[in-house]
Design an enzyme around this catalytic site. Structure first.
Site, short mmCIF file in Angstrom:
data_model
loop_
_atom_site.label_atom_id
_atom_site.label_comp_id
_atom_site.label_asym_id
_atom_site.label_seq_id
_atom_site.Cartn_x
_atom_site.Cartn_y
_atom_site.Cartn_z
N CYS A 267 0.83 -1.20 0.00
CA CYS A 267 0.00 0.00 0.00
C CYS A 267 0.86 1.25 0.00
CB CYS A 267 -1.01 0.02 1.13
SG CYS A 267 -0.43 -0.51 2.70
N GLY A 268 2.02 1.18 0.63
CA GLY A 268 2.87 2.36 0.60
C GLY A 268 3.84 2.26 -0.54
#
Lengths: 176, 170
Positions: free
Chosen positions: B47-48
């Protein structure tokens, strides 16, 4: 090789060995599922390395994809201002699937802190500057996602499961 | 690993789709520093990811008046879905047809895999490459190198202005 630009200081939240041979700095986000997984791995590292390992957490909320990451970080700082940072930190990761504003306020209450004061701090964004400071220090140090770990100041580019993190910690543990 | 274009070289101009019905040219951004971030693919399983981090760092880039664009071989439709999901507030360009043509010009294409390298460029206001960096494909380079380069660019611009005004005065 990216390096931690802002050294660990008294302004940081640290646990484990007070002056460990190895300092592990994590930049994390409370709504990130990978950070939740990493949280239990880090706890295991703490048990394994004991006083040899100092564990530091800094905020890196990816607010565009995780709307609750910022309030959660602020709630942790609210608890931190009263000496309960790690209790809140652990509670958030333990119940990440239930993360919400009411959950954060309830968690404050469970810790014996004032739910009202917590709500006021979130509303006033009292701790937002501290979180922004962490975020920027991470950006300038080469944080490239969450979680990102620095081991004795150097970015850990490998996987962040227990085995890889433990090997990385072990590799610098007895270095002068 | 190939060689990406080095500082001092004029950044090759290009026109690529930024949405299914709109294009963007490097020349359109002349007059401001431009960050070109070539990356292998949308939808990497974290997600990052690189683009999410740049998205979050946009205020810092904007402080330098810099424009950021992401470039991969994904199609404009793919970029659109990716950008919407991740709430990206900067353009993603589709180096899709002919595939990877722009990446090749920058030395940032991986022939075997058919994707862009993780290559970063800071282009100055006049269109010259000021800084470039090729990251190992598996290592997301983060934003620190870009911000350091933008800091140095700003210092250089300030010095240039001083030198010029000193020249006029003398």
């Amino acid at each position: 090789m990216s390096e931690l630009r802002v050294p660990v200081s008294a302004a940081d939240h640290a646990r484990g060995g007070a002056d460990g041979r190895v300092v592990l700095v994590e930049y994390g986000d409370y709504e990130c599922p990978y950070c939740r997984v990493a949280h239990s791995e880090v706890l295991q590292l703490g048990r394994h390395f004991g006083d040899d390992l100092t564990i530091v957490f800094r905020h890196f909320p990816l607010t565009e994809i995780h709307p609750l990451a910022e309030p959660a970080a602020e709630a942790a700082e609210f608890a931190g201002a009263q000496g309960r940072f790690w209790d809140m930190h652990d509670a958030i990761y333990a119940h990440q699937d239930r993360l919400s504003l009411p959950f954060l306020l309830g968690a404050a209450r469970v810790l014996g802190l004032s739910e009202r004061d917590c709500a006021l701090a979130l509303e006033a964004k009292t701790y937002a500057p501290k979180i922004a400071q962490d975020f920027l220090s991470g950006v300038r140090s080469g944080v490239n996602g969450t979680p990102t770990f620095f081991i004795n100041g150097r970015r850990h580019d490998g996987p962040f499961d227990y085995r890889h993190l433990a090997a990385a910690v072990e590799s610098v543990r007895f270095r002068a | 690993m190939g060689h990406v274009l080095a500082p001092g070289v004029t950044a090759p101009d290009f026109t690529l789709h930024v949405t299914p019905d709109q294009t963007l040219s490097l020349g359109d951004l002349r007059g401001r520093p431009v960050v070109l971030a070539f990356y292998p693919a949308d939808w990497s399983p974290v997600c990052g990811d690189q683009m999410a981090v740049y998205n979050q760092v946009l205020p810092e880039f904007r402080r330098h008046e810099a424009e950021v664009v992401g470039i991969s071989v994904d199609s404009a439709w793919c970029h659109q879905a990716f950008a919407e999901t991740h709430h990206l507030h900067f353009p993603l360009l589709a180096d899709f047809e002919p595939k990877g043509a722009v990446a090749r010009q920058y030395g940032a294409y991986r022939d075997g895999e058919g994707v862009c390298e993780r290559a970063l460029f800071v282009v100055d206001r006049e269109g010259l490459i000021f800084w470039s960096y090729l990251s190992p494909i598996a290592v997301n380079p983060g934003a620190d190198g870009i911000l350091d380069a933008l800091d140095r660019l700003e210092t250089q611009e300030t010095n240039d202005v001083r030198t010029q005004s000193a020249g006029v005065g003398g």
